[in-house]
Design an enzyme around this catalytic site. Structure first.
Site, PDB file in Angstrom:
ATOM      1  N   CYS A 185       0.148   0.566   5.686  1.00 41.06           N
ATOM      2  CA  CYS A 185       0.367  -0.053   6.705  1.00 41.06           C
ATOM      3  C   CYS A 185      -0.860  -1.024   7.193  1.00 41.06           C
ATOM      4  CB  CYS A 185       0.938   0.599   7.898  1.00 41.06           C
ATOM      5  SG  CYS A 185       0.229   2.512   8.009  1.00 41.06           S
TER       6      CYS A 185
ATOM      7  N   ARG B 207      -3.271  10.776  -1.299  1.00 41.63           N
ATOM      8  CA  ARG B 207      -3.263  11.825  -0.182  1.00 41.63           C
ATOM      9  C   ARG B 207      -3.908  13.155  -0.704  1.00 41.63           C
ATOM     10  NH1 ARG B 207       1.723  10.571   3.689  1.00 41.63           N
ATOM     11  NH2 ARG B 207       1.271   8.327   3.662  1.00 41.63           N
TER      12      ARG B 207
ATOM     13  N   GLN C  39       5.462   4.926  -2.141  1.00 40.51           N
ATOM     14  CA  GLN C  39       6.322   4.788  -1.366  1.00 40.51           C
ATOM     15  C   GLN C  39       7.018   3.666  -1.213  1.00 40.51           C
ATOM     16  OE1 GLN C  39       3.243   4.775   2.027  1.00 40.51           O
ATOM     17  NE2 GLN C  39       3.926   6.632   2.709  1.00 40.51           N
TER      18      GLN C  39
ATOM     19  N   ASP D  87       7.818   1.324   0.670  1.00 43.63           N
ATOM     20  CA  ASP D  87       7.175   1.300   2.114  1.00 43.63           C
ATOM     21  C   ASP D  87       7.653  -0.220   2.464  1.00 43.63           C
ATOM     22  OD1 ASP D  87       6.053   2.112   4.369  1.00 43.63           O
ATOM     23  OD2 ASP D  87       4.064   2.083   3.469  1.00 43.63           O
TER      24      ASP D  87
ATOM     25  N   HIS E  20       7.307  -2.832   6.493  1.00 46.91           N
ATOM     26  CA  HIS E  20       6.687  -2.769   7.768  1.00 46.91           C
ATOM     27  C   HIS E  20       7.295  -3.958   8.181  1.00 46.91           C
ATOM     28  CE1 HIS E  20       3.690  -0.105   5.994  1.00 46.91           C
ATOM     29  NE2 HIS E  20       3.807   0.422   7.062  1.00 46.91           N
TER      30      HIS E  20
ATOM     31  N   LYS F 264       8.962   9.370  14.927  1.00 50.43           N
ATOM     32  CA  LYS F 264       9.729   9.319  13.629  1.00 50.43           C
ATOM     33  C   LYS F 264      11.190   9.599  13.768  1.00 50.43           C
ATOM     34  CE  LYS F 264       7.485  11.806  10.732  1.00 50.43           C
ATOM     35  NZ  LYS F 264       6.744  12.463   9.561  1.00 50.43           N
TER      36      LYS F 264
ATOM     37  N   HIS G  59       7.496   1.253  10.606  1.00 52.17           N
ATOM     38  CA  HIS G  59       6.986   1.549   9.397  1.00 52.17           C
ATOM     39  C   HIS G  59       8.583   2.207   8.801  1.00 52.17           C
ATOM     40  CE1 HIS G  59       2.599   2.436  10.297  1.00 52.17           C
ATOM     41  NE2 HIS G  59       3.427   2.168  11.567  1.00 52.17           N
TER      42      HIS G  59
END
Length: 649
Positions: A338, A367, A385, A387, A389, A473, A519
Site C-alpha cells: 500500500c 514479513r 498478495q 493486492d 488499492h 476489514k 485495500h
RNA sequence: GCCGAUGUAGCUCAGUUGGUCAGAGCAGCUGAUUUGUAAUCAGCAGGCCGUGGGUUCGACUCCCUCCAUCGGCUCCA
C-alpha cells in the site's frame, strides 16, 4: 402440574420437577437413553435438572451441537479427575469444549511431566471413572463459599475466575470425588462416555496472555460409542492425506529448503503453472472491473514505512533494515504494497473525475513471522498478495466496496469454496492503543463495512480485536482439511493512510479533498490460497487450472510415435498434454498418472492407431470409451466453459 | 518467541536392553520384457542415522547445544 411446550408447538402437562430425561422417557425409551442436555426456554440445562415452571424445551442428544458441548464438557471434568489422580496437587485452569472434543489447561505440580507416553493411562482412567456411573451433581454456591473451596484447594486459577463472577450465579458440579467450578450443563452421569482419546498436549498461556504463565493444555475427545471414536480417528487420517504439505511434495508443486530459509516457499514448475493460471484468471476479472496494473519494487526506503506507520508498529519484529554504502540510508523489504501504491497515486495531480483509481499488483511481500507460526504455504515469511488499492471519493466508497465483494464471491464460486464464513474484523473494544487514526475515521470505516455487508445480505460475524492497525476489514475465512480456519479474501476500508500520505484530489468545487482507500485481496495470498485449494480438492484441481490436463499413454513403446502425434494434436486444440513414454505396463502408467491427479488419461495402442482414435479414461471415474481427438477436445473445452464463464459475475 | 513431540537413502518406514544393525519397499539407474485400463521381472547404485559437543572400551541407540519439521499457544500489516 406445569406445561411443557415442544419445538413443534405441542404442549403437554407434567408434574412440576420433571426433568428433560423424564420428558424424553415419556416420548420413547430410546430417546431417553440418548438425551444428554435440554434447552429450557433460552438456557441449555442438564437433562436431569428439575423443571419447576412452564417452559419451552428442546431435547439434545450427542448428534446436536448442544449435546456434544454437554458431553465433552463433562468429559473435560472427568479428564481433570483423572489428571488429579495421577498428579496430586495439579492446578486447574479452564476446560472448555472445542469443535472436536475438549481440552483442559492445567498447571502440573513442580517437576511433574506429561508426555504422549502418559496418554494411554489417562484414557484408561477416564474410562474407569466413567464406568463408575457417577451422577453430575449441580449445586449453587455463594461466592464466599466458592472462594473458600478453592482457597483450601490452593488453586489460584479458579480463584481468579471466581473473583470475576457475580455472587448468586456461581455453581459447582460434582462427579465422584471431583468438584469443579462450572456453569454446566452436564450429562446425567459419567457412564454415557464409552470411548476416550487424549489427542495431544500443548502449551497455552493462562487467559491467552503471553505475559502469564504457560499452562499445559491437554486435548481429548470422547464418544458415547466406541465405533464413533474409531470413525473419528479414521476421518482424521483421511484429512491428513489432503494436507497441502504432503500433496505439495507428492504432486511436485512447491518445496522448502532450510538453506534458503524457513518459511520461504519455492514454487516448482507444476506449482508455478497452477499459480500463474490463477493469477491470469484474476487479472482477467480485474481488467473487466477497471483495475490498472502497477509494479513496485521489493524494497522501500525506511521513511516510507515510517510515514505509513508500519515501522512504528512492526519495525522491531520485522526483517531488519538493509543498509547501503551511504551512511544512515536504510531500506526495508516491503511488508505491504500500500505505501508504494500511495506514492503512485501521489505521482501526479488527481481530479475527482479520475476516481475511482484502482491499482492492482501481484506484490511479493516479506514479513518476519514468528518461527513457531510457520505452517506450510498457509503461513510463510515471503508471499505474494493479489493486492489492489482503490482510491475513491467518499461518495463512491460503498459502491466500490460492493464491487470488490462481487469479485471475491465470484472467485469463491468458480473455485467451489462454498463453505466459507465472513467476518467483520473490528477494533479491540478495550484497547484502542493498538490502532492509528482518529475515532471519527474508524467509525466511518467500520460503518461503511457494516452497511455494505447488510446491503449485500450476507451473513457475517463481528470479531472485535481482529482489525488491521489502520482500519477495519471484511475477511473471508475458509477451513483447511483439519478444520483450521484461514483468512483468504480480505477487503479493508482505510481513511488513515490517505491522511498519512496526504493524498488529495481536486474536487468539482476546485478545492482539494482526501480520497478513501480500499485495500483488497480476493485470494489473500497466492501461497495460502493455493494451500487451501489443494486441501479442498485433494489435489484434483479444476480442469482449467491443473498443470497438465491429459497424458497420453501408449500401450507399448511401439505406439510412442502415435501417442506423440495425438499429444501434439491435442496441444493444437489448446489442451495441455504430454506423453508417458516410459517402458512400463499400461496398468502401471495408469496408476502413476492417476496418483498425479491428471484429469484425463488417453490410452492408445494398436486399435486406436489403426482407427485414428483415442481411448479416454477420466481420473477417478474410469474408462469413457473410444472417441476422436476432436470430440475429446470439444468435451474438454465444454467442461471448462461450464465453470469459467466470466459474464456470470 | 513459548510448551510438547519428532528428525535413519529422493519418499514411506524397520532398527531389540549401547556391542557385524546401517536395513526394507517405492522412486532412480542398467538390462530383460513390448505390454489393453491402478504396481512385469532381475541386477546395480544410493545413507557425516539432522548438526555440534559430551558420557563410554564402544553411540543410530544415553545426555546437552543448535538447526529443521509437526501439534498447540501467542502473533498475523
Amino acid at each position: 402440574m406445569i406445561n411443557i411446550t415442544f419445538p413443534d408447538g405441542a404442549i403437554k402437562s407434567y408434574e412440576s420437577g420433571v426433568t428433560g430425561l423424564d420428558i424424553a422417557q415419556s416420548i420413547s425409551h430410546k430417546l431417553a437413553k440418548e438425551v444428554v442436555s435440554v434447552k429450557v426456554d433460552d438456557q441449555v440445562w442438564d437433562a436431569h435438572r428439575p423443571i419447576v415452571k412452564d417452559a419451552k424445551i428442546q431435547l439434545f442428544t450427542f448428534d446436536d451441537r448442544e449435546g456434544k458441548d454437554a458431553f465433552w464438557h463433562s468429559s473435560a471434568h472427568i479428564m481433570a479427575e483423572a489428571l488429579e489422580f495421577f498428579y496430586p496437587g495439579i492446578k486447574l485452569g479452564i476446560g472448555p469444549t472445542v469443535e472436536n472434543g475438549f481440552y483442559y489447561d492445567v498447571d502440573l505440580p513442580e517437576g511433574a511431566t506429561l508426555t504422549d507416553a502418559d496418554f494411554k493411562k489417562i484414557e484408561d482412567k477416564i474410562l474407569e471413572l466413567s464406568r463408575q456411573n457417577n451422577p453430575f451433581i449441580r449445586t449453587e454456591v455463594s461466592k464466599e463459599q466458592a472462594l473458600k473451596t478453592f482457597t483450601d484447594k490452593g488453586d489460584e486459577y479458579k480463584l481468579e475466575l471466581i473473583k470475576d463472577l457475580e455472587d448468586g450465579t456461581i455453581t459447582f458440579y460434582q462427579q465422584g470425588q471431583f468438584t469443579d467450578l462450572c456453569r454446566g450443563p452436564h450429562i446425567p452421569n459419567t457412564a454415557y462416555i464409552k470411548a476416550a482419546k487424549i489427542l495431544n498436549i500443548a502449551g497455552a498461556y493462562w487467559r491467552g496472555n503471553e505475559k502469564n504463565k504457560q499452562l499445559t493444555r491437554v486435548y481429548g475427545i470422547t464418544f458415547p460409542k466406541q465405533k464413533m471414536l474409531s470413525e473419528y480417528l479414521e476421518q482424521l487420517e483421511e484429512a491428513k492425506k489432503r494436507d497441502h504439505r504432503k500433496l505439495g511434495k507428492e504432486l511436485d508443486l512447491f518445496t522448502f529448503s532450510s538453506r534458503v530459509g524457513m518459511g520461504l516457499p519455492m514454487w516448482m514448475p507444476r506449482g508455478a503453472q497452477l499459480r500463474e493460471r490463477l493469477e491470469n484468471f484474476l487479472k482477467k476479472v480485474q481488467k473487466d472491473f477497471g483495475y490498472l496494473p502497477v509494479i513496485t519494487p521489493h524494497i522501500g526506503n525506511k521513511d516510507l514505512y515510517v510515514t505509513s506507520g508500519h515501522y512504528a508498529k512492526y519495525g522491531a519484529d520485522s526483517f531488519q533494515a538493509i543498509h547501503t554504502p551511504q551512511e544512515g540510508e536504510e531500506y526495508l523489504l516491503k511488508p505491504m504494497n500500500c505505501p508504494h501504491h500511495c506514492e503512485i497515486f501521489k505521482a501526479r495531480p488527481r481530479s475527482y473525475k479520475d476516481l475511482p483509481i484502482r491499482f492492482a499488483e501481484f506484490g511479493t511481500v516479506y514479513r518476519y513471522e514468528q518461527s513457531g507460526e510457520l505452517h506450510g504455504l498457509t503461513r510463510v515469511r515471503g508471499f505474494t498478495q493479489d493486492d489492489a488499492h482503490i482510491f475513491c471519493r467518499p461518495d463512491q466508497l460503498k459502491e466500490e466496496f460492493l464491487k470488490v465483494m462481487d469479485i471475491v464471491l465470484y472467485i469463491f464460486r468458480v473455485l467451489k469454496f462454498e463453505d466459507f464464513s465472513t467476518q467483520i474484523s473490528l477494533r479491540d473494544k478495550d484497547d484502542r492503543s493498538k490502532y492509528i487514526g482518529s475515532e471519527e475515521n474508524w467509525e466511518k470505516a467500520e460503518s461503511a463495512i457494516v452497511e455494505a455487508v447488510n446491503e449485500k445480505g450476507i451473513e457475517a460475524v463481528a470479531e472485535y480485536g481482529e482489525a488491521a492497525f489502520y482500519g477495519p476489514k471484511l475477511d473471508f475465512m475458509v477451513k483447511d482439511a483439519l478444520g483450521r480456519k484461514w483468512q483468504l479474501g480480505t477487503i479493508q476500508v482505510d481513511y488513515n493512510l490517505p491522511e498519512r500520505f496526504e493524498l488529495e484530489y481536486k474536487g468539482a468545487d476546485n478545492s482539494m479533498h482526501r480520497p478513501v482507500m480500499i485495500h483488497r485481496a480476493p485470494f489473500g495470498s497466492m501461497e495460502r490460497f493455493v494451500a487451501v485449494l489443494i486441501e479442498h480438492t485433494a489435489g484434483k484441481f479444476p480442469l482449467w487450472l491443473t498443470p497438465e490436463q491429459c497424458v497420453v499413454l501408449p500401450i507399448s513403446e511401439k505406439y510412442n510415435e502415435y501417442a506423440k502425434k495425438v499429444s501434439n494434436l491435442l496441444e493444437n486444440y489448446d489442451i495441455r498434454s504430454f506423453v508417458d513414454e516410459r517402458n512400463e505396463k499400461i496398468g502401471k502408467k495408469i496408476r502413476d498418472n492417476e496418483l498425479m491427479r491428471i484429469p484425463y488419461l488417453i490410452i492408445v495402442g494398436e486399435k486406436e492407431e489403426n482407427d485414428q482414435t483415442i481411448a479416454v479414461r477420466k481420473q477417478g471415474e474410469g474408462d469413457l470409451g473410444v472417441m476422436s481427438a476432436e470430440s475429446f477436445a470439444k468435451m474438454v473445452q465444454e467442461e471448462i466453459d461450464k465453470v469459467l464463464v466470466f459474464n456470470q459475475i
